[in-house]
Design a protein around this motif. Structure first.
Motif, PDB file in Angstrom:
ATOM      1  N   VAL B 183      28.613  41.975  44.645  1.00 18.28           N
ATOM      2  CA  VAL B 183      28.520  42.919  43.517  1.00 18.28           C
ATOM      3  C   VAL B 183      29.909  43.490  43.182  1.00 18.28           C
ATOM      4  N   LEU B 184      30.648  43.897  44.218  1.00 22.10           N
ATOM      5  CA  LEU B 184      31.957  44.516  43.983  1.00 22.10           C
ATOM      6  C   LEU B 184      33.068  43.483  43.774  1.00 22.10           C
ATOM      7  N   GLY B 185      32.794  42.242  44.120  1.00 27.03           N
ATOM      8  CA  GLY B 185      33.798  41.197  43.961  1.00 27.03           C
ATOM      9  C   GLY B 185      33.487  40.298  42.782  1.00 27.03           C
ATOM     10  N   ALA B 186      32.666  39.305  43.010  1.00 27.85           N
ATOM     11  CA  ALA B 186      32.398  38.285  41.985  1.00 27.85           C
ATOM     12  C   ALA B 186      31.826  38.881  40.705  1.00 27.85           C
ATOM     13  N   LEU B 187      30.892  39.837  40.818  1.00 31.27           N
ATOM     14  CA  LEU B 187      30.259  40.385  39.608  1.00 31.27           C
ATOM     15  C   LEU B 187      31.184  41.307  38.830  1.00 31.27           C
ATOM     16  N   GLU B 188      32.172  41.904  39.506  1.00 26.30           N
ATOM     17  CA  GLU B 188      33.132  42.759  38.784  1.00 26.30           C
ATOM     18  C   GLU B 188      34.148  41.919  38.022  1.00 26.30           C
ATOM     19  N   THR B 189      34.552  40.788  38.619  1.00 26.46           N
ATOM     20  CA  THR B 189      35.538  39.944  37.938  1.00 26.46           C
ATOM     21  C   THR B 189      34.876  39.032  36.903  1.00 26.46           C
ATOM     22  N   ASN B 190      33.584  38.755  37.102  1.00 23.03           N
ATOM     23  CA  ASN B 190      32.870  37.881  36.156  1.00 23.03           C
ATOM     24  C   ASN B 190      31.513  38.504  35.817  1.00 23.03           C
ATOM     25  N   PRO B 191      31.518  39.555  34.964  1.00 19.60           N
ATOM     26  CA  PRO B 191      30.263  40.294  34.718  1.00 19.60           C
ATOM     27  C   PRO B 191      29.317  39.587  33.750  1.00 19.60           C
ATOM     28  N   HIS B 192      28.989  38.343  34.052  1.00 17.96           N
ATOM     29  CA  HIS B 192      28.046  37.604  33.204  1.00 17.96           C
ATOM     30  C   HIS B 192      26.628  38.080  33.516  1.00 17.96           C
ATOM     31  N   PRO B 193      25.813  38.368  32.475  1.00 19.86           N
ATOM     32  CA  PRO B 193      24.454  38.889  32.736  1.00 19.86           C
ATOM     33  C   PRO B 193      23.613  37.971  33.630  1.00 19.86           C
ATOM     34  N   PHE B 194      23.822  36.652  33.508  1.00 25.71           N
ATOM     35  CA  PHE B 194      23.038  35.721  34.323  1.00 25.71           C
ATOM     36  C   PHE B 194      23.322  35.924  35.812  1.00 25.71           C
ATOM     37  N   SER B 196      24.543  38.654  37.314  1.00 26.44           N
ATOM     38  CA  SER B 196      24.014  39.958  37.757  1.00 26.44           C
ATOM     39  C   SER B 196      22.507  39.870  37.956  1.00 26.44           C
ATOM     40  N   ALA B 197      21.817  39.207  37.012  1.00 31.31           N
ATOM     41  CA  ALA B 197      20.362  39.087  37.113  1.00 31.31           C
ATOM     42  C   ALA B 197      19.983  38.262  38.343  1.00 31.31           C
ATOM     43  N   ALA B 198      20.733  37.181  38.619  1.00 33.86           N
ATOM     44  CA  ALA B 198      20.422  36.315  39.762  1.00 33.86           C
ATOM     45  C   ALA B 198      20.552  37.080  41.081  1.00 33.86           C
ATOM     46  N   VAL B 199      21.636  37.863  41.204  1.00 31.61           N
ATOM     47  CA  VAL B 199      21.834  38.646  42.439  1.00 31.61           C
ATOM     48  C   VAL B 199      20.730  39.699  42.562  1.00 31.61           C
ATOM     49  N   GLY B 200      20.388  40.335  41.436  1.00 32.46           N
ATOM     50  CA  GLY B 200      19.336  41.364  41.447  1.00 32.46           C
ATOM     51  C   GLY B 200      17.978  40.784  41.822  1.00 32.46           C
ATOM     52  N   VAL B 201      17.641  39.641  41.221  1.00 28.71           N
ATOM     53  CA  VAL B 201      16.352  38.994  41.516  1.00 28.71           C
ATOM     54  C   VAL B 201      16.310  38.587  42.995  1.00 28.71           C
ATOM     55  N   GLY B 202      17.415  38.044  43.489  1.00 32.23           N
ATOM     56  CA  GLY B 202      17.482  37.643  44.904  1.00 32.23           C
ATOM     57  C   GLY B 202      17.243  38.829  45.823  1.00 32.23           C
ATOM     58  N   PHE B 203      17.860  39.962  45.505  1.00 36.96           N
ATOM     59  CA  PHE B 203      17.718  41.159  46.336  1.00 36.96           C
ATOM     60  C   PHE B 203      16.273  41.668  46.317  1.00 36.96           C
ATOM     61  N   VAL B 204      15.698  41.743  45.125  1.00 35.01           N
ATOM     62  CA  VAL B 204      14.309  42.219  44.987  1.00 35.01           C
ATOM     63  C   VAL B 204      13.358  41.261  45.720  1.00 35.01           C
ATOM     64  N   TRP B 205      13.611  39.961  45.621  1.00 34.24           N
ATOM     65  CA  TRP B 205      12.790  38.947  46.289  1.00 34.24           C
ATOM     66  C   TRP B 205      12.803  39.155  47.813  1.00 34.24           C
TER      67      TRP B 205
END
Lengths: 92, 353
Positions: B183-194, B196-205
């Protein structure tokens, strides 16, 4: 850059290196000479097995060193039933 | 154990498992490279492979964390559990390759050693958004190393299964650290919605799956999380009422919680025997296995025990606690106090009081 932070990080990394080097020396001696004293499962000279456990022995070498010094083998697991059975046997 | 250790106890299942695993990983890595170059041809190949290794490890970690609860919910997933350790070592190797290449790519310049540079190039430890995500990844890698290094059965024997399992529960801490790292690395440098959604879905799963499984396990043990615990029915002789012999299918078990742990009560050959549910190998659930060739067989890795003594057949040497059993009418009663591991117990004969 923060020179104090550099000094602290370098000191910690050197400490980890010293621990790992001591562990590697111990691990090589342990898997070649002493492993059979602690675990009867280490029969024969299965080279692949002995190489495979070296990284773990490097990490946990003080545990094995203490067991060797105390002349103890591997422990038996403690579960609720084992503890209850032991307690019951001790009470009789 | 009663047989000599080997590097890997190879069999057909493990070979097939590993071939599928490694083929899938290699396919993913090259697919990632191809897609990345297709989307942006000016990307550096080294940078692509850093992301390929990192994302492969992170996806594999999600799969590894899902296997345990899925196997609790359905036995169809047990084949995935069988060789999960090889999946774990593969995941650590991918994470190590990611770390090695990232160190060389981002920190192998200047006067400092790359590993020192990793921890001091960003010292905003008190700032949430600018927190050094590299340190989170480094800490996770140490945990994953300890797990990979202790994945051989030698470690189960020498640490004991409960300690080994506790150590390997560190995977959840590693997962938390890696979510922060991503979240603090890859998603900050590449804030593509896909992404962010993939990491979020994975966490919720992962969180949802573990919660559902925990609720179901608590219900099965008679200690539901959101209602009152069911009290054990212990008689004056210290025996616990389990239920009718007809509740248990032939060569299978009923599981009950007695003396603070699960007990497996098996029905076989017109008899009833009870042993601790905890396999000595990896503390697998023996009561979810069945009797094969006269032995209780653990559903996780096939470790076997004689139902009337809790002893593994030769040359193996494992022993687990047994319980005295009796039958009144069609009702099974199990002593609340376990016998020491490997104590022979005469099975209760069905229809003979």
């Amino acid at each position: 850059m923060d020179s104090l932070a550099i000094a602290v990080v370098e000191w910690v990394i050197n400490l980890v290196r010293a621990y790992a080097i001591a562990g590697l020396v111990f691990a090589i001696l342990f898997v070649t000479l002493f492993i059979k004293q602690l675990d009867s499962g280490a029969q024969g000279w299965a080279l692949g097995f002995r190489i495979l456990i070296i990284p773990g022995v490097v990490a946990f070498w003080p545990m094995f060193a203490i067991r060797l010094l105390r002349g103890k083998g591997h422990p038996t697991e403690k579960t609720a039933h084992r503890l209850a059975a032991k307690q019951s046997a001790g009470a009789q | 154990m009663g047989v000599a250790y080997k590097a890997v106890q190879w069999n057909r299942q493990k070979l097939v498992y590993d071939i599928i695993l490694l083929t899938t990983v290699v396919f993913y890595l090259f697919f990632f490279e191809g897609i990345s170059l297709h989307l942006s041809s000016d990307l550096d190949l080294k940078g692509i492979w850093i992301r390929a290794f990192g994302s492969a490890a992170f996806i594999l970690l999600h799969i590894i964390l899902s296997i345990g609860p899925l196997s609790r919910l359905s036995s169809k997933f047990l084949p995935l559990l069988y060789n999960r350790r090889h999946m774990g070592v593969t995941m650590f190797t991918l994470a190590l390759l990611h770390a090695r290449d990232a160190l060389a790519w981002y920190h192998d310049f200047g006067n400092l050693e790359p590993i020192v540079s990793l921890f001091v190039s960003n010292t905003h430890y008190a700032d949430f958004v600018r927190f050094p995500f590299e340190a989170l990844g480094g800490m996770a890698l140490v945990i994953l190393f300890l797990m990979a290094a202790t994945s051989h059965d030698f470690w189960l024997t020498n640490l004991t299964a409960p300690v080994w399992k506790t150590l390997h529960m560190g995977v959840y801490l590693a997962y938390g650290l890696l979510v922060g790292h991503v979240v603090l690395g890859a998603l900050e440098t590449n804030p593509h919605p896909f992404l962010s959604a993939a990491v979020g879905v994975g966490f919720v799963w992962i969180v949802g799956l573990h919660l559902i499984t925990a609720l179901r396990e608590a219900e099965k043990d008679g200690v539901p999380l959101f209602s009152q615990a069911i009290k054990s029915n212990i008689d004056a002789d210290g025996f616990v009422h389990i239920g009718s012999v007809t509740d248990i299918p032939e060569n299978r078990a009923k599981i009950a919680v007695i003396s603070g742990e699960r007990v497996a009560i098996f029905k076989y050959d017109g008899q009833i025997s009870a042993i601790s549910n905890v396999c000595q190998h990896q503390n697998g659930p023996l009561g979810e296995g069945k009797i094969v060739d006269g032995c209780i067989t653990c559903p996780w890795h096939g470790y076997q025990y004689l139902p009337d003594s809790g002893i593994s057949p030769p040359p193996f040497t494992e022993k687990i606690p047994t319980f005295n059993v009796k039958i009144q009418g069609d009702q099974i009663l199990v002593n609340a106090i376990p016998n020491p591991p490997g104590t022979p117990v005469v099975p209760a004969v069905i229809g003979q009081e």
